[in-house]
Design an enzyme around this catalytic site. Structure first.
Site, PDB file in Angstrom:
ATOM      1  N   THR A 142       0.863  -1.186   0.000  1.00 57.95           N
ATOM      2  CA  THR A 142       0.000   0.000   0.000  1.00 57.95           C
ATOM      3  C   THR A 142       0.897   1.233   0.000  1.00 57.95           C
ATOM      4  O   THR A 142       2.020   1.174   0.489  1.00 57.95           O
ATOM      5  CB  THR A 142      -0.863  -0.050   1.277  1.00 57.95           C
ATOM      6  N   ARG A 189     -15.056  -6.156  -0.288  1.00 63.98           N
ATOM      7  CA  ARG A 189     -14.388  -5.827   0.981  1.00 63.98           C
ATOM      8  C   ARG A 189     -13.770  -4.420   0.901  1.00 63.98           C
ATOM      9  O   ARG A 189     -13.079  -4.077  -0.046  1.00 63.98           O
ATOM     10  CB  ARG A 189     -13.294  -6.860   1.267  1.00 63.98           C
ATOM     11  N   VAL A 190     -14.054  -3.607   1.892  1.00 66.50           N
ATOM     12  CA  VAL A 190     -13.429  -2.287   1.973  1.00 66.50           C
ATOM     13  C   VAL A 190     -12.581  -2.262   3.238  1.00 66.50           C
ATOM     14  O   VAL A 190     -13.053  -2.647   4.310  1.00 66.50           O
ATOM     15  CB  VAL A 190     -14.492  -1.170   1.991  1.00 66.50           C
ATOM     16  N   GLY A 191     -11.339  -1.831   3.104  1.00 66.50           N
ATOM     17  CA  GLY A 191     -10.415  -1.846   4.241  1.00 66.50           C
ATOM     18  C   GLY A 191     -10.345  -0.510   4.952  1.00 66.50           C
ATOM     19  O   GLY A 191     -11.257   0.320   4.859  1.00 66.50           O
ATOM     20  N   ASP A 192      -9.249  -0.307   5.649  1.00 64.40           N
ATOM     21  CA  ASP A 192      -9.047   0.913   6.433  1.00 64.40           C
ATOM     22  C   ASP A 192      -8.737   2.128   5.560  1.00 64.40           C
ATOM     23  O   ASP A 192      -9.034   3.264   5.930  1.00 64.40           O
ATOM     24  CB  ASP A 192      -7.868   0.706   7.389  1.00 64.40           C
ATOM     25  N   THR A 200      -0.520   1.899   6.996  1.00 64.29           N
ATOM     26  CA  THR A 200      -0.516   0.682   6.190  1.00 64.29           C
ATOM     27  C   THR A 200      -0.449  -0.519   7.128  1.00 64.29           C
ATOM     28  O   THR A 200       0.071  -0.408   8.238  1.00 64.29           O
ATOM     29  CB  THR A 200       0.665   0.658   5.195  1.00 64.29           C
ATOM     30  N   GLY A 201      -0.979  -1.638   6.679  1.00 59.63           N
ATOM     31  CA  GLY A 201      -0.997  -2.840   7.508  1.00 59.63           C
ATOM     32  C   GLY A 201      -2.328  -3.538   7.355  1.00 59.63           C
ATOM     33  O   GLY A 201      -3.105  -3.210   6.447  1.00 59.63           O
ATOM     34  N   HIS A 202      -2.619  -4.456   8.235  1.00 55.91           N
ATOM     35  CA  HIS A 202      -3.847  -5.242   8.145  1.00 55.91           C
ATOM     36  C   HIS A 202      -5.052  -4.350   8.457  1.00 55.91           C
ATOM     37  O   HIS A 202      -5.256  -3.918   9.591  1.00 55.91           O
ATOM     38  CB  HIS A 202      -3.756  -6.426   9.121  1.00 55.91           C
ATOM     39  N   GLY A 203      -5.848  -4.055   7.414  1.00 58.85           N
ATOM     40  CA  GLY A 203      -6.890  -3.041   7.524  1.00 58.85           C
ATOM     41  C   GLY A 203      -7.905  -3.297   8.613  1.00 58.85           C
ATOM     42  O   GLY A 203      -8.322  -2.381   9.328  1.00 58.85           O
TER      43      GLY A 203
END
Ligand code: ASP
Length: 322
Positions: free
Chosen positions: A171, A199-202, A222-225
């Site tokens: 990202t 799916r929508v992330g952070d 950035t990272g696991h949303g």
């Protein structure tokens, strides 16, 4: 009075583990994006112009999980998310699950500037892009052999796409303060490997994927949303700064809370109104670069911090020794 540390721009290329053969590509990508955005700031351009420029360059670079090179969802398709935020007015714009657009960050900026909304998604975002005259690109033109190979691998019954992605993210994001003291952030992603359709992330969620406020500073994450959202990581770090912590301490304590409370790893870039900046991560690596006072700073592994003169002809393509 404005600080003589201004202007400044910081860029990241995703928290995770960068395979050895991609290290140099990742580091040179973030360095050239930071160098280009710094040129805009030095010429008197706004922090918003600078962060959108940096993130557009990274979206156009297939080494990163944003724009071309985005990871694929479970159906082998691309759905991208992006966010921008203007620290002067607290205006923000975002898009989620967009497919046929080369530069989702530019579309997010148009959502901020041309609509009364903060986020447009999927087909509605595409319609808006068409109305704004943004060319549609075939999804295939954004898919690389590398992303297709990883998608296929993760279709296997025993695959663990989240674990696999914790290994290889990409990202992208940028934060900047311009010569007038205005602060902005931008973040863009293809999301998580083999994610569910829709799916929508952070990343497009204000406060999670990024936040900018002229009175406090800016963060791009950035990272696991799904875990970033649980702690609203960007706003959490700015909250820490409001309580008096430095950019570095606030970033580290935000990441530490995400690890201890929800077992999540990630990375952030942070600036404050004086031009102090930090690039911190709890993952194994994060490609990052910062440009300030005609110096380019960059690194990839924890504790690394290389510097060189921004006018050095080599400066945009440093030789990174993995
Ligand atoms: N935060 C992004 C997401 O969950 C992924 C990443 O940063 O690599 O969509």
């Amino acid at each position: 009075m404005l600080s003589d540390m201004l202007p400044v721009v910081v860029v990241h290329g995703g928290a995770g583990f960068v395979p050895r053969q991609r290290s140099e590509l990742s580091v040179s990508g973030v360095c050239s994006a930071a160098g280009s955005a710094y040129g805009i700031l030095k010429g008197g351009g706004s922090s918003m112009d600078a962060v959108v420029n940096a993130v557009t360059l990274l979206e156009n670079n297939p080494a990163f999980n944003a724009g071309i090179g985005s990871v694929l969802n479970v159906r082998g398709d691309i759905e991208m998310d992006a966010l921008v935020m203007d620290g002067k007015t607290l205006a923000s714009g975002a898009v989620s699950a967009v497919r046929n657009i080369a530069n989702p960050t530019q579309l997010a900026r148009l959502v901020m500037e041309k609509t009364s909304h903060a986020c447009l998604t999927a087909e509605g975002a595409s319609q808006f892009a068409r109305a704004m005259g943004i060319p549609e690109v075939p999804v295939e033109s954004l898919i690389t052999d590398y992303s297709r190979m990883r998608w296929q691998k993760n279709l296997a019954a025993d695959a663990n796409p989240v674990e696999c992605q914790m290994g290889k993210m990409g990202t992208v994001g940028a934060v900047a303060v311009d010569t007038e003291g205005n602060i902005a952030c931008a973040t863009s992603t293809g999301g998580m490997l083999n994610k569910m359709v829709g799916r929508v992330g952070d990343t497009p969620c204000i406060g999670s994927g990024g936040y900018a406020d002229n009175n406090i500073g800016a963060v791009s994450t950035t990272g696991h949303g799904e875990t970033i959202m649980k702690v609203t990581l960007a706003r959490l770090i700015l909250f820490n700064m409001e309580k008096g912590q430095s950019v570095e301490a606030a970033s580290d304590s935000g990441l530490a809370l995400m690890k201890s409370r929800v077992d999540g790893l990630g990375g952030v870039i942070t600036v404050d109104p004086q031009g102090h900046w930090a690039a911190r991560f709890s993952s194994l690596q994060m490609a990052w670069a910062a440009a300030q006072s005609d110096t380019l700073h960059y690194g990839l592994y924890t504790g690394e911090h290389f510097t060189q003169n921004i006018d050095d002809p080599e400066s945009h393509y440093p030789k990174y020794k993995a």
